[in-house]
Write an enzyme that holds these catalytic residues in place. Structure first.
Site, PDB file in Angstrom:
ATOM      1  N   SER A  71     -25.135  -6.377 -24.595  1.00 31.99           N
ATOM      2  CA  SER A  71     -24.483  -5.409 -25.478  1.00 31.99           C
ATOM      3  C   SER A  71     -23.846  -6.099 -26.677  1.00 31.99           C
ATOM      4  CB  SER A  71     -23.401  -4.655 -24.702  1.00 31.99           C
ATOM      5  OG  SER A  71     -22.311  -5.524 -24.459  1.00 31.99           O
ATOM      6  N   GLY A  72     -23.679  -7.413 -26.582  1.00 35.67           N
ATOM      7  CA  GLY A  72     -22.978  -8.122 -27.650  1.00 35.67           C
ATOM      8  C   GLY A  72     -21.517  -8.326 -27.301  1.00 35.67           C
ATOM      9  N   GLY A  73     -21.047  -7.645 -26.263  1.00 29.54           N
ATOM     10  CA  GLY A  73     -19.665  -7.804 -25.810  1.00 29.54           C
ATOM     11  C   GLY A  73     -19.500  -9.057 -24.960  1.00 29.54           C
ATOM     12  N   VAL A  74     -18.257  -9.293 -24.527  1.00 29.19           N
ATOM     13  CA  VAL A  74     -17.940 -10.532 -23.822  1.00 29.19           C
ATOM     14  C   VAL A  74     -18.703 -10.652 -22.500  1.00 29.19           C
ATOM     15  CG1 VAL A  74     -16.075 -11.948 -22.877  1.00 29.19           C
ATOM     16  CG2 VAL A  74     -15.605 -10.378 -24.742  1.00 29.19           C
ATOM     17  N   ASP A  75     -18.646  -9.604 -21.676  1.00 26.29           N
ATOM     18  CA  ASP A  75     -19.158  -9.731 -20.316  1.00 26.29           C
ATOM     19  C   ASP A  75     -20.659 -10.008 -20.272  1.00 26.29           C
ATOM     20  OD1 ASP A  75     -16.577  -8.985 -19.930  1.00 26.29           O
ATOM     21  OD2 ASP A  75     -17.034  -6.959 -19.244  1.00 26.29           O
ATOM     22  N   SER A  76     -21.440  -9.201 -20.997  1.00 26.98           N
ATOM     23  CA  SER A  76     -22.889  -9.417 -20.919  1.00 26.98           C
ATOM     24  C   SER A  76     -23.270 -10.719 -21.624  1.00 26.98           C
ATOM     25  CB  SER A  76     -23.656  -8.221 -21.486  1.00 26.98           C
ATOM     26  OG  SER A  76     -23.413  -8.055 -22.856  1.00 26.98           O
ATOM     27  N   SER A  77     -22.536 -11.110 -22.653  1.00 30.51           N
ATOM     28  CA  SER A  77     -22.848 -12.369 -23.343  1.00 30.51           C
ATOM     29  C   SER A  77     -22.616 -13.554 -22.410  1.00 30.51           C
ATOM     30  CB  SER A  77     -21.973 -12.548 -24.590  1.00 30.51           C
ATOM     31  OG  SER A  77     -22.196 -11.503 -25.498  1.00 30.51           O
ATOM     32  N   CYS A 109       5.345  -6.005   1.414  1.00 29.43           N
ATOM     33  CA  CYS A 109       5.663  -4.578   1.455  1.00 29.43           C
ATOM     34  C   CYS A 109       4.984  -3.904   2.657  1.00 29.43           C
ATOM     35  CB  CYS A 109       5.284  -3.937   0.115  1.00 29.43           C
ATOM     36  SG  CYS A 109       6.085  -2.356  -0.122  1.00 29.43           S
ATOM     37  N   TYR A 110       4.017  -3.011   2.431  1.00 32.45           N
ATOM     38  CA  TYR A 110       3.333  -2.380   3.572  1.00 32.45           C
ATOM     39  C   TYR A 110       2.744  -3.455   4.494  1.00 32.45           C
ATOM     40  CZ  TYR A 110      -0.148   0.170   6.292  1.00 32.45           C
ATOM     41  OH  TYR A 110      -0.904   0.675   7.315  1.00 32.45           O
ATOM     42  N   HIS A 116       7.890  -7.200  -4.155  1.00 35.98           N
ATOM     43  CA  HIS A 116       6.596  -7.644  -4.698  1.00 35.98           C
ATOM     44  C   HIS A 116       6.736  -8.948  -5.479  1.00 35.98           C
ATOM     45  CE1 HIS A 116       4.200  -4.121  -3.633  1.00 35.98           C
ATOM     46  NE2 HIS A 116       5.349  -3.464  -3.744  1.00 35.98           N
ATOM     47  N   GLU A 144       4.395 -10.599  -6.776  1.00 36.89           N
ATOM     48  CA  GLU A 144       3.321 -10.744  -7.763  1.00 36.89           C
ATOM     49  C   GLU A 144       3.659 -10.136  -9.123  1.00 36.89           C
ATOM     50  OE1 GLU A 144       3.407  -8.892  -5.124  1.00 36.89           O
ATOM     51  OE2 GLU A 144       2.357  -6.980  -5.326  1.00 36.89           O
ATOM     52  N   GLY A 189       0.843  -1.187   0.000  1.00 39.30           N
ATOM     53  CA  GLY A 189       0.000   0.000   0.000  1.00 39.30           C
ATOM     54  C   GLY A 189       0.875   1.232   0.000  1.00 39.30           C
ATOM     55  N   LYS A 211     -11.321 -10.457 -16.046  1.00 38.73           N
ATOM     56  CA  LYS A 211     -11.657 -10.562 -17.479  1.00 38.73           C
ATOM     57  C   LYS A 211     -11.160 -11.879 -18.092  1.00 38.73           C
ATOM     58  CE  LYS A 211     -13.166  -8.220 -21.148  1.00 38.73           C
ATOM     59  NZ  LYS A 211     -14.338  -7.331 -21.163  1.00 38.73           N
TER      60      LYS A 211
END
Ligand code: XMP
Length: 509
Positions: free
Chosen positions: A219-225, A78-79, A165, A167, A51, A365
């Site tokens: 919407s036709g996009g990935v998420d809503s589909s 770290c923090y 870090h 990650e 942080g 995503k």
């Protein structure tokens, strides 16, 4: 599961993604999470994130110190390490100097977190304060030339800390270190997969929805589909999707969505053909923010009217993703300046009084894409390039009219045909055409022309936060240019956008 306490580091979501890449489920929670809530989650391990704060700052975030009494392994990064040291009785030395960048880590004890890690390995540092004295029971496990306590542990209580870090990819053996924590120390099992997610999500959706009806804006996009297909799997005909044709879609887009969802997937779909309404309201509007707001507002009106036609709807489903959820409740900033007001299906009217259902809200995503594959969606949906909610309206600079839309649609179609034919569609983050509000002089045959300019934008990116202009092959650019000028009436010049983000943005408006 692993619980990640969010102390505000820009790398937090990365920690979560790294944990999930090891097929271990994890959740990011704010530091004010109660001890009872931590117990209820019953994590196998806790990661305290990095942080920006100094532990001595008044506003320094703190989590209930009771977490150290639960007998659960803790990894402070770290923090997170500094917080652990200070809370357990050690000291942190404040510093006005920041150590930032690569450092060579010298591992002193090749066990615990460092089991199987090289004696000397590159790590990524980004901190101000450093550790002074360690709490009782702790010992130093790694150092760098400038940071004596680069890592420490209390093996008995299973507390571990890293000043760097693990990650980020710049820490070469960070993946190994996290795996050691997850599997050797916390004894996690690899149970997180999209297959297991589907089974669990279907059950949860059914329990939440019961016999009620749900609507979802497609919407036709990935998420809503993906959200639609997951909900359909869980509740079948109780789901109705609403697709709004706002008149600023790409060529063939509405037909594609109808064909796929209605005919192919047999999902209840209502189609609102509202292009005329949108175009009327957009008439004479050239300001990008005004365009965005008009489209956002009109969308809500149309969607609302459509939803009212379905009797007895109780739930509104949205394809909200985990980063949106984390950012919306983060106490540490979030988007400070509005660069562009985004219009998404998200943020629909509260006045609709529907209960929200967000089945993807714990997914990143890349996981949504895997989920889409798991649910049998085609690559063309799962790996579709993003398309903005305000559509072609923000790719027509200046006034949006039916005639200018027709010009841009045609140019965009040709461009995408060529990009696909060159095998580059899935390798680019986005590729599209923009219609400029300028005209220039040209010559066709023996005639002087005075016509429109089309710009081409193609970018590579991982997450749209930053992007680089794509080095498209010159012969491909030549083909695109020739085809657009020859085949699109009203265009006599094509230019290529060679700006990166930042300082430019991906869309032009
Ligand atoms: P910018 O232009 O800000 O775009 O660099 C970043 C990414 O976001 C997309 N974009 C949108 N997506 N609604 C969306 O769903 C919007 O209003 C919107 N505006 C931009 C853009 O295409 C790029 O991928």
């Amino acid at each position: 599961m692993i619980l990640i306490i969010d102390f505000g580091s820009q790398y937090n979501q990365l920690i979560a993604r790294r944990v999930r890449e090891h097929h271990v489920y994890c959740q990011i929670e704010p530091p004010d999470i109660s001890l009872a809530a931590v117990r209820a989650l019953a994590p196998e391990g806790i990661i305290l994130s990095g942080g920006p704060a100094s532990i001595y700052a008044k506003s320094a975030p703190r989590v209930d110190r009771g977490i150290f009494g639960l007998g659960i392994p803790v990894l402070g990064i770290c923090y997170g390490l500094q917080y652990m040291v200070e809370t357990l009785g050690g000291t942190v030395l404040s510093s006005t100097k920041r150590e930032y960048g690569f450092a060579e880590l010298i591992v002193k004890k090749s066990r615990g977190i460092f089991s199987g890690v090289s004696k000397k390995t590159q790590c990524w540092m980004s901190h101000g304060d450093t550790i002074g004295a360690l709490p009782d029971g702790f010992s130093v496990t790694a150092s760098t030339s400038s940071t004596q306590v680069a890592a420490a542990e209390d093996g008995k209580r299973r507390f571990y800390g890293l000043q760097f870090h693990p990650e980020v990819v710049h820490t070469h053996e960070g993946r190994r270190m996290l795996a050691n924590f997850l599997f050797d120390i916390c004894r996690c099992e690899k149970t997180w997969s999209m297959k297991s997610f589907v089974a669990q999500a279907v059950e949860e959706i059914r329990a939440q929805v019961g016999e009620e009806k749900v609507i979802l804006g497609l919407s036709g996009g990935v998420d809503s589909s993906v959200a639609a297909v997951l909900l359909h799997e869980a509740i079948g005909r109780q789901l109705t999707c609403v697709f709004v044709d706002n008149g600023v879609l790409r060529a063939g887009e509405a037909a594609r969505v109808i064909d796929m969802f209605k005919k192919h997937l047999r999902i209840n779909l209502r189609f609102a053909r509202a292009g005329g309404v949108f175009l009327k309201k957009l008439k004479g509007v050239a300001d990008p923010e005004k365009k965005r707001k008009i489209i956002g507002r009109t969308f809500i009106e149309v969607f609302d009217a459509e939803a009212r036609k379905i009797k007895g709807v109780k739930f509104l489903a949205q394809g909200t993703l985990y980063p949106d959820l984390i950012e919306s409740r983060s106490a540490f900033g979030g988007p400070s300046a509005v660069i562009k007001s985004h219009h998404n299906v998200g943020g629909l009217p509260k006045k609709m009084k529907l209960r929200l259902i967000e089945p993807l809200k714990h997914l990143f995503k890349d996981e949504v894409r895997l989920l889409g594959k798991e649910l049998g969606l085609a690559d063309d949906v799962v790996w579709r390039q993003p398309f903005p909610g305000p559509g072609l309206a923000v790719r027509i600079l200046g006034d949006v009219s039916a005639q200018r839309l027709a010009v841009l649609r045609k140019a965009d179609t040709l461009l995408l045909e060529e990009i696909r034919a060159a095998g580059l569609y899935y390798r680019l983050w986005q590729s599209f055409a923009i219609l400029l509000p300028l005209k220039s002089v040209g010559i066709m045959g023996d005639q002087r022309t005075y016509e429109n300019i089309v710009a081409i934008r193609a970018v590579t990116s991982d997450d749209a936060m930053t992007a680089d202009w794509a080095r498209l092959p010159q012969d491909l650019l030549a083909r695109i240019s020739t085809r657009i000028i020859n085949e699109v009436r009203g265009v006599n010049r094509v230019v290529y956008d060679i700006s990166s983000k930042p300082p430019s943005t991906i869309e032009w408006e």
